[in-house]
Design a protein around this motif. Structure first.
Motif, mmCIF file in Angstrom:
data_model
loop_
_atom_site.group_PDB
_atom_site.id
_atom_site.type_symbol
_atom_site.label_atom_id
_atom_site.label_comp_id
_atom_site.label_asym_id
_atom_site.label_seq_id
_atom_site.Cartn_x
_atom_site.Cartn_y
_atom_site.Cartn_z
ATOM 1 N N ALA A 62 1.700 49.468 65.566
ATOM 2 C CA ALA A 62 1.285 48.998 64.247
ATOM 3 C C ALA A 62 -0.175 49.329 63.950
ATOM 4 O O ALA A 62 -0.599 49.256 62.809
ATOM 5 N N ALA A 63 -0.949 49.678 64.986
ATOM 6 C CA ALA A 63 -2.383 49.904 64.786
ATOM 7 C C ALA A 63 -2.833 51.146 65.546
ATOM 8 O O ALA A 63 -2.372 51.408 66.658
ATOM 9 N N ASP A 69 -16.513 55.374 70.034
ATOM 10 C CA ASP A 69 -17.890 54.928 69.811
ATOM 11 C C ASP A 69 -17.967 53.698 68.906
ATOM 12 O O ASP A 69 -19.047 53.317 68.460
ATOM 13 N N SER A 70 -16.815 53.064 68.618
ATOM 14 C CA SER A 70 -16.839 51.920 67.713
ATOM 15 C C SER A 70 -17.070 50.627 68.477
ATOM 16 O O SER A 70 -16.965 50.573 69.707
ATOM 17 N N LYS A 71 -17.366 49.573 67.758
ATOM 18 C CA LYS A 71 -17.523 48.239 68.338
ATOM 19 C C LYS A 71 -16.316 47.358 67.994
ATOM 20 O O LYS A 71 -16.388 46.137 68.077
ATOM 21 N N GLN A 72 -15.215 47.997 67.605
ATOM 22 C CA GLN A 72 -14.023 47.239 67.236
ATOM 23 C C GLN A 72 -13.292 46.739 68.486
ATOM 24 O O GLN A 72 -13.358 47.347 69.554
ATOM 25 N N ARG A 73 -12.566 45.667 68.323
ATOM 26 C CA ARG A 73 -11.785 45.070 69.402
ATOM 27 C C ARG A 73 -10.686 46.036 69.855
ATOM 28 O O ARG A 73 -10.038 46.693 69.035
ATOM 29 N N VAL A 74 -10.460 46.106 71.162
ATOM 30 C CA VAL A 74 -9.390 46.912 71.750
ATOM 31 C C VAL A 74 -8.464 45.979 72.521
ATOM 32 O O VAL A 74 -8.915 45.201 73.367
ATOM 33 N N ASN A 75 -7.163 46.053 72.226
ATOM 34 C CA ASN A 75 -6.179 45.190 72.873
ATOM 35 C C ASN A 75 -5.239 46.013 73.748
ATOM 36 O O ASN A 75 -4.670 47.013 73.294
ATOM 37 N N ILE A 76 -5.087 45.585 74.990
ATOM 38 C CA ILE A 76 -4.218 46.271 75.950
ATOM 39 C C ILE A 76 -3.150 45.286 76.401
ATOM 40 O O ILE A 76 -3.460 44.166 76.812
ATOM 41 N N LEU A 77 -1.898 45.688 76.333
ATOM 42 C CA LEU A 77 -0.799 44.857 76.812
ATOM 43 C C LEU A 77 -0.552 45.189 78.277
ATOM 44 O O LEU A 77 -0.132 46.297 78.619
ATOM 45 N N LEU A 78 -0.828 44.238 79.142
ATOM 46 C CA LEU A 78 -0.634 44.406 80.584
ATOM 47 C C LEU A 78 0.732 43.838 80.958
ATOM 48 O O LEU A 78 1.024 42.661 80.702
ATOM 49 N N LEU A 79 1.555 44.687 81.559
ATOM 50 C CA LEU A 79 2.927 44.318 81.913
ATOM 51 C C LEU A 79 3.120 44.440 83.417
ATOM 52 O O LEU A 79 2.594 45.366 84.051
ATOM 53 N N GLY A 80 3.884 43.532 83.984
ATOM 54 C CA GLY A 80 4.220 43.608 85.398
ATOM 55 C C GLY A 80 5.687 43.303 85.587
ATOM 56 O O GLY A 80 6.248 42.445 84.895
ATOM 57 N N ILE A 102 -10.498 43.205 74.422
ATOM 58 C CA ILE A 102 -11.875 43.575 74.741
ATOM 59 C C ILE A 102 -12.673 43.672 73.449
ATOM 60 O O ILE A 102 -12.327 44.438 72.545
ATOM 61 N N ASP A 103 -13.730 42.889 73.356
ATOM 62 C CA ASP A 103 -14.597 42.865 72.179
ATOM 63 C C ASP A 103 -15.942 43.476 72.562
ATOM 64 O O ASP A 103 -16.823 42.782 73.074
ATOM 65 N N PRO A 104 -16.129 44.795 72.332
ATOM 66 C CA PRO A 104 -17.376 45.441 72.752
ATOM 67 C C PRO A 104 -18.607 44.884 72.044
ATOM 68 O O PRO A 104 -19.697 44.854 72.624
ATOM 69 N N ALA A 105 -18.451 44.453 70.798
ATOM 70 C CA ALA A 105 -19.603 43.956 70.040
ATOM 71 C C ALA A 105 -20.185 42.703 70.680
ATOM 72 O O ALA A 105 -21.408 42.520 70.740
ATOM 73 N N LYS A 106 -19.330 41.828 71.182
ATOM 74 C CA LYS A 106 -19.785 40.585 71.799
ATOM 75 C C LYS A 106 -19.832 40.660 73.321
ATOM 76 O O LYS A 106 -20.231 39.695 73.965
ATOM 77 N N ARG A 107 -19.407 41.792 73.859
ATOM 78 C CA ARG A 107 -19.310 41.982 75.313
ATOM 79 C C ARG A 107 -18.502 40.832 75.929
ATOM 80 O O ARG A 107 -18.910 40.198 76.905
ATOM 81 N N GLN A 108 -17.328 40.611 75.359
ATOM 82 C CA GLN A 108 -16.447 39.559 75.844
ATOM 83 C C GLN A 108 -15.027 40.102 76.006
ATOM 84 O O GLN A 108 -14.620 41.046 75.326
ATOM 85 N N VAL A 109 -14.289 39.465 76.909
ATOM 86 C CA VAL A 109 -12.887 39.800 77.141
ATOM 87 C C VAL A 109 -12.075 38.511 77.094
ATOM 88 O O VAL A 109 -12.487 37.488 77.652
ATOM 89 N N PHE A 328 -8.783 35.499 67.826
ATOM 90 C CA PHE A 328 -8.916 36.866 67.330
ATOM 91 C C PHE A 328 -9.578 36.962 65.957
ATOM 92 O O PHE A 328 -9.891 38.068 65.512
ATOM 93 N N GLY A 329 -9.799 35.841 65.290
ATOM 94 C CA GLY A 329 -10.448 35.883 63.988
ATOM 95 C C GLY A 329 -9.690 36.749 63.006
ATOM 96 O O GLY A 329 -8.477 36.646 62.844
ATOM 97 N N GLY A 330 -10.407 37.660 62.368
ATOM 98 C CA GLY A 330 -9.814 38.542 61.371
ATOM 99 C C GLY A 330 -9.212 39.805 61.941
ATOM 100 O O GLY A 330 -8.872 40.712 61.172
ATOM 101 N N ASP A 331 -9.058 39.890 63.267
ATOM 102 C CA ASP A 331 -8.531 41.109 63.890
ATOM 103 C C ASP A 331 -7.018 41.084 64.057
ATOM 104 O O ASP A 331 -6.460 41.963 64.706
#
Length: 334
Positions: A62-63, A69-80, A102-109, A328-331
């Motif tokens: 969907a996205a 080089d962006s500061k946008q949030r990156v979402n990874i689906l981890l499956l096991g 992963i939120d690069p702008a805030k350096r948070q996960v 996730f706010g507005g993301d």
């Protein structure tokens, strides 16, 4: 006596020398390129192992992943998955589903665990437990199911099998965890028997423990001896992910990456490319424990029975959606 125009004509010896210098430069460049490709070949082989789910329809994400080089949030689906020999390798349930945001702008996960027994709508299928999505359509359908149910855009996925977890933990030299309470399981699946069937007794004492790969697998997979059942297992899974992240803090990941890739080849599937993988690994290595937020939707689900008689978890979706907006706010997807 000089001849007219002679000064502008290169000597034959100079041409030969320039020719050999150019040839040597080309050979050196090819050798360097070959060395780089040889060094990275385990990584490239690993990243080429996509989950194409032969015979199953491909679901479009969907996205679009944000630029590097962006500061946008990156979402990874981890499956096991439990993928030992008693299961068809292209039809395994996802026993673990964690959204790594992963939120690069805030350096948070943010680590968001999704219960495997949660009853959801699976695109193109009847409602079912969320763990069925991976079995029916591989990573593409698992991704689409999470996007539909939770409105979280999933940019990448990574799937890991039983032996993959063991190998990566052993490559890290084990992990240090504080076992929250004793883990006692008299019916733990004996994954490493010849048939894949049977059970064994597992016991891990409470308190600080240094676990190798096999004991780490037991810690994150056992649920029969946990009073919180799958909920307790979700907590332990996130605890081990944090312990693994801490073990990478002092490592030279660029040097170690090919060794990890050799260990994991055949045990991991992902659509991450080499550049994004390296970027994310370097980002994760620099995180402090306080930069990682653990999230669970367990307060907003309840035990229920499905129309076909299965024991399931039913979500309070308004409460879940409100919680996701906090995370996730507005993301989120519209």
């Amino acid at each position: 006596m000089s001849h007219p125009g002679a000064a502008g004509v290169p000597r034959a010896g100079g041409l030969r020398r320039a020719h050999w210098i150019l040839l040597a430069a080309i050979v050196c460049g090819l050798a360097l390129l070959g060395g780089v490709l040889f060094y990275l070949s385990p990584v490239l082989a690993l990243l080429d192992n996509h989950d194409l789910s032969p015979g199953k329809p491909l679901v479009t994400p969907a996205a679009t992943p944000p630029p590097l080089d962006s500061k946008q949030r990156v979402n990874i689906l981890l499956l096991g998955s439990d993928n030992d020999q008693k299961f068809a390798q292209d039809a395994v349930l996802s026993q673990t589903m964690i959204v790594v945001s992963i939120d690069p702008a805030k350096r948070q996960v943010t680590l968001l665990s999704l219960p495997r027994d949660l009853w959801v709508a699976i695109p193109g299928h009847a409602n079912a437990k969320i763990d069925l999505a991976y079995k029916e359509g591989g990573a593409p359908l698992a991704r689409a199911t999470v996007e539909k149910a939770f409105r979280i855009p999933i940019h990448y996925y990574a799937w890991i099998g039983l032996n993959g977890l063991i190998k990566v933990v052993d490559r890290l030299g084990g992990v240090d965890v504080d076992v929250l309470h004793p883990v006692l399981d008299d019916n733990y699946p004996n994954d490493f028997s010849d048939s894949g069937y049977g059970t064994e007794r597992v016991y891990l004492a409470a308190g600080p423990q240094h676990l190798d790969g096999r004991h780490t697998l037991q810690y994150v997979r056992s649920r029969h001896g946990d009073l919180l059942s799958d909920f307790g297992r979700s907590v332990r899974q996130q605890q081990v992910l944090l312990a693994m992240q801490q073990r990478t803090a002092g490592m030279d990941l660029v040097t170690a990456l090919p060794a990890f890739a050799r260990d994991l080849n055949g045990h991991v599937k992902t659509d991450l490319d080499l550049v994004r993988l390296t970027q994310l690994m370097l980002f994760m290595r620099g995180l402090r424990p306080t930069d990682v937020h653990q999230a669970f939707i367990t307060p907003f689900v309840r035990d229920a029975v499905s129309p076909d008689g299965q024991q399931i978890l039913q979500a309070d979706w308004p409460a879940v959606n409100a919680y996701l907006r906090q995370l996730f706010g507005g993301d989120l997807l519209p």
